[in-house]
Design a protein around this motif. Structure first.
Motif, PDB file in Angstrom:
ATOM      1  N   GLY A   1      36.043  45.602  46.266  1.00 26.14           N
ATOM      2  CA  GLY A   1      36.848  44.443  46.609  1.00 26.14           C
ATOM      3  C   GLY A   1      36.629  43.264  45.684  1.00 26.14           C
ATOM      4  O   GLY A   1      35.707  43.241  44.870  1.00 26.14           O
ATOM      5  N   MET A   2      37.502  42.280  45.833  1.00 29.32           N
ATOM      6  CA  MET A   2      37.457  41.074  45.013  1.00 29.32           C
ATOM      7  C   MET A   2      37.751  39.887  45.929  1.00 29.32           C
ATOM      8  O   MET A   2      38.318  40.034  47.003  1.00 29.32           O
ATOM      9  CB  MET A   2      38.519  41.111  43.919  1.00 29.32           C
ATOM     10  CG  MET A   2      38.507  42.342  43.056  1.00 29.32           C
ATOM     11  SD  MET A   2      39.891  42.331  41.867  1.00 29.32           S
ATOM     12  CE  MET A   2      41.272  42.660  42.984  1.00 29.32           C
ATOM     13  N   VAL A   3      37.381  38.714  45.457  1.00 29.33           N
ATOM     14  CA  VAL A   3      37.725  37.487  46.159  1.00 29.33           C
ATOM     15  C   VAL A   3      37.857  36.392  45.103  1.00 29.33           C
ATOM     16  O   VAL A   3      37.332  36.527  43.994  1.00 29.33           O
ATOM     17  CB  VAL A   3      36.656  37.142  47.223  1.00 29.33           C
ATOM     18  CG1 VAL A   3      35.353  36.670  46.567  1.00 29.33           C
ATOM     19  CG2 VAL A   3      37.160  36.119  48.224  1.00 29.33           C
ATOM     20  N   ALA A   4      38.561  35.321  45.443  1.00 32.35           N
ATOM     21  CA  ALA A   4      38.776  34.255  44.472  1.00 32.35           C
ATOM     22  C   ALA A   4      38.714  32.901  45.153  1.00 32.35           C
ATOM     23  O   ALA A   4      38.952  32.776  46.361  1.00 32.35           O
ATOM     24  CB  ALA A   4      40.132  34.422  43.781  1.00 32.35           C
TER      25      ALA A   4
ATOM     26  N   LEU B   1      44.855  41.156  44.954  1.00 31.67           N
ATOM     27  CA  LEU B   1      44.653  39.761  45.313  1.00 31.67           C
ATOM     28  C   LEU B   1      45.653  38.916  44.543  1.00 31.67           C
ATOM     29  O   LEU B   1      45.893  39.160  43.357  1.00 31.67           O
ATOM     30  CB  LEU B   1      43.218  39.361  44.951  1.00 31.67           C
ATOM     31  CG  LEU B   1      42.681  38.013  45.372  1.00 31.67           C
ATOM     32  CD1 LEU B   1      42.568  37.945  46.894  1.00 31.67           C
ATOM     33  CD2 LEU B   1      41.299  37.803  44.739  1.00 31.67           C
ATOM     34  N   VAL B   2      46.249  37.936  45.193  1.00 31.43           N
ATOM     35  CA  VAL B   2      47.225  37.064  44.533  1.00 31.43           C
ATOM     36  C   VAL B   2      46.753  35.621  44.619  1.00 31.43           C
ATOM     37  O   VAL B   2      46.417  35.126  45.702  1.00 31.43           O
ATOM     38  CB  VAL B   2      48.618  37.197  45.169  1.00 31.43           C
ATOM     39  CG1 VAL B   2      49.591  36.221  44.513  1.00 31.43           C
ATOM     40  CG2 VAL B   2      49.135  38.626  45.019  1.00 31.43           C
ATOM     41  N   VAL B   3      46.700  34.964  43.470  1.00 29.58           N
ATOM     42  CA  VAL B   3      46.382  33.542  43.390  1.00 29.58           C
ATOM     43  C   VAL B   3      47.478  32.890  42.557  1.00 29.58           C
ATOM     44  O   VAL B   3      47.660  33.224  41.385  1.00 29.58           O
ATOM     45  CB  VAL B   3      45.009  33.284  42.760  1.00 29.58           C
ATOM     46  CG1 VAL B   3      44.711  31.782  42.734  1.00 29.58           C
ATOM     47  CG2 VAL B   3      43.914  34.036  43.507  1.00 29.58           C
ATOM     48  N   ARG B   4      48.214  31.985  43.203  1.00 28.66           N
ATOM     49  CA  ARG B   4      49.374  31.369  42.575  1.00 28.66           C
ATOM     50  C   ARG B   4      50.339  32.455  42.094  1.00 28.66           C
ATOM     51  O   ARG B   4      50.785  33.268  42.887  1.00 28.66           O
ATOM     52  CB  ARG B   4      48.925  30.389  41.472  1.00 28.66           C
ATOM     53  CG  ARG B   4      48.161  29.180  42.044  1.00 28.66           C
ATOM     54  CD  ARG B   4      47.768  28.196  40.971  1.00 28.66           C
ATOM     55  NE  ARG B   4      46.618  28.635  40.224  1.00 28.66           N
ATOM     56  CZ  ARG B   4      45.364  28.442  40.611  1.00 28.66           C
ATOM     57  NH1 ARG B   4      45.105  27.843  41.741  1.00 28.66           N
ATOM     58  NH2 ARG B   4      44.354  28.842  39.862  1.00 28.66           N
ATOM     59  N   ASN B   5      50.663  32.538  40.802  1.00 29.44           N
ATOM     60  CA  ASN B   5      51.638  33.524  40.337  1.00 29.44           C
ATOM     61  C   ASN B   5      51.011  34.788  39.767  1.00 29.44           C
ATOM     62  O   ASN B   5      51.721  35.651  39.251  1.00 29.44           O
ATOM     63  CB  ASN B   5      52.550  32.904  39.266  1.00 29.44           C
ATOM     64  CG  ASN B   5      53.494  31.875  39.848  1.00 29.44           C
ATOM     65  OD1 ASN B   5      53.942  32.016  40.979  1.00 29.44           O
ATOM     66  ND2 ASN B   5      53.782  30.844  39.080  1.00 29.44           N
ATOM     67  N   LEU B   6      49.693  34.904  39.869  1.00 25.50           N
ATOM     68  CA  LEU B   6      49.023  36.049  39.274  1.00 25.50           C
ATOM     69  C   LEU B   6      48.510  37.011  40.337  1.00 25.50           C
ATOM     70  O   LEU B   6      47.922  36.590  41.338  1.00 25.50           O
ATOM     71  CB  LEU B   6      47.866  35.603  38.384  1.00 25.50           C
ATOM     72  CG  LEU B   6      48.222  34.820  37.115  1.00 25.50           C
ATOM     73  CD1 LEU B   6      46.965  34.548  36.305  1.00 25.50           C
ATOM     74  CD2 LEU B   6      49.245  35.573  36.278  1.00 25.50           C
TER      75      LEU B   6
END
Length: 383
Positions: free
Chosen positions: A277-280, A241-246
């Motif tokens: 799984g993951m979510v943000a 999972l990608v959020v912004r630059n991470l």
């Protein structure tokens, strides 16, 4: 010489681990009984659609996919159904008569599926007509990624193959050595910008160039440890999972890590075993551990925000954010809604007696859930 790999479902792994741990371990892994919720929010069923024979005797996880207001689902026999997410009306239905084990992946006007025999089948998203068929080196267990003119497929032998979405012509292949024993499943590739991101049974996450498959960087999410091969399983099967630059990656019996996308360096790590799984959202990363705990972590630091343990050992799916709630499902066919703020359980609905293994998906403000019997349902909390 071709290398043979052995894949074990999580239910088998739990049994083996329990046998190794003795009677007390078996007792601990009894599913937590559900208790009545106080002030439960009502759940409205918007529509239900049968999508065929379901997961089949091998109990594959055939998660539905959505794009815009369209939801596409498949069964293990290759019956593919496209549905209007607003009202459940069927757009088209096509029978491929193939042993489908992965998919669908949506994008570039295509619906793409993978089979037990390593076939990759692309259908026209508007009509269901077959556009092209290609082949990879082994069975496909994760939905292909379709983006920016490429179809990216990860197979169980540790290879990622890229095809042109226009005609299915091979573009490149990335290969790495995988352990002989792993959890039954593979990482699902994710395309972001010019990167292909995925995880492997070796416990590593990689970033490849989209156009040529060149390795940009790789990072060991966790290292194998333990006295036997079961304890040393470290599959990175939950999609990154990608959020912004991470970039966030998680390993079974390992860690959840945050990696700087620009250089592949770690930002933080937590010792958590995650497989589903993951979510943000903008503040938190939400994960389901292999014990069925749902945990909210701070995106920037990895610090725990809250933990919900009332669903332990119920074989809980990965989470989905829907409005101001988080939703998961379990092996007894229940869907559970949790408050994003503190993790308390706020609603529950039973879709049926069939197990739910595929992560619920969110389409606008609606939760869409597919059980192993092939029943697809759209649900919404009412306030």
């Amino acid at each position: 010489m071709k290398r043979t790999r052995l894949f074990l479902p999580l239910t088998v792994l739990a049994l083996l681990a329990a046998c190794a741990g003795g009677e007390s371990r078996l007792q601990r892994e009894t599913p937590t009984p559900l208790t009545e919720l106080q002030k439960s929010m009502p759940v409205r069923s918007l529509w239900n659609v049968s999508t065929g024979a379901g997961a089949g005797p091998e109990n594959f996880v055939l998660a539905p996919a959505s794009e815009g207001e369209t939801v596409v689902a498949t069964d293990s026999r290759g019956l593919v159904t496209s549905i209007n997410a607003r009202n459940g009306a069927e757009r088209w239905r096509v029978s491929l008569d193939l042993p489908v084990t992965a998919g669908p992946g949506l994008g570039d006007g295509l619906v793409v599926l993978g089979t037990r025999k390593g076939q990759v089948v692309a259908l026209d998203a508007a009509t269901g007509q077959r556009r092209w068929t290609a082949n990879v080196s082994s069975e496909v267990l994760a939905a292909p990624a379709v983006h920016s003119g490429y179809v990216i497929v990860q197979s169980v032998d540790g290879r990622i193959a890229a095809f042109a979405s226009s005609d299915g012509k091979p573009q490149w292949t990335y290969e790495r050595t995988e352990p002989a024993l792993s959890v039954y499943g593979t990482g699902r590739p994710v395309v972001l910008g010019h990167f292909v991101l995925s995880g492997f049974a070796s416990g590593r996450a990689v970033a490849l160039g989209l156009r040529d498959g060149r390795l940009m960087w790789e990072y060991p999410v966790t290292e194998p440890r333990g006295r036997n091969e079961i304890e040393r399983l470290v599959d990175v099967d939950a999609p990154v999972l990608v959020v912004r630059n991470l970039l966030y990656a998680a390993a079974y019996q390992g860690k959840v890590v945050a990696i700087d996308m620009r250089n592949g360096r770690p930002v933080w790590a937590r010792d958590l075993s995650v497989h589903t799984g993951m979510v943000a959202d903008e503040r938190h990363l939400y994960v389901t551990t292999d014990r069925g705990e749902i945990i909210a972590l701070d995106l920037a630091t990895g610090a725990s925000v809250w933990r919900q343990d009332k669903l332990k050992y119920r074989q809980v799916t990965g989470p989905s954010v829907v409005g101001s709630e988080l939703a998961v499902a379990d092996a007894e066919g229940y869907i559970h809604w949790l408050s994003i703020d503190d993790g308390r359980l706020v609603a529950r609905y039973r879709l049926g007696s069939s197990s739910i293994r595929a992560n619920p998906i969110t389409v606008t403000d609606t939760l869409v859930v597919l059980n192993q019997g092939g029943e697809l349902s759209a649900l919404r909390l009412t306030r």
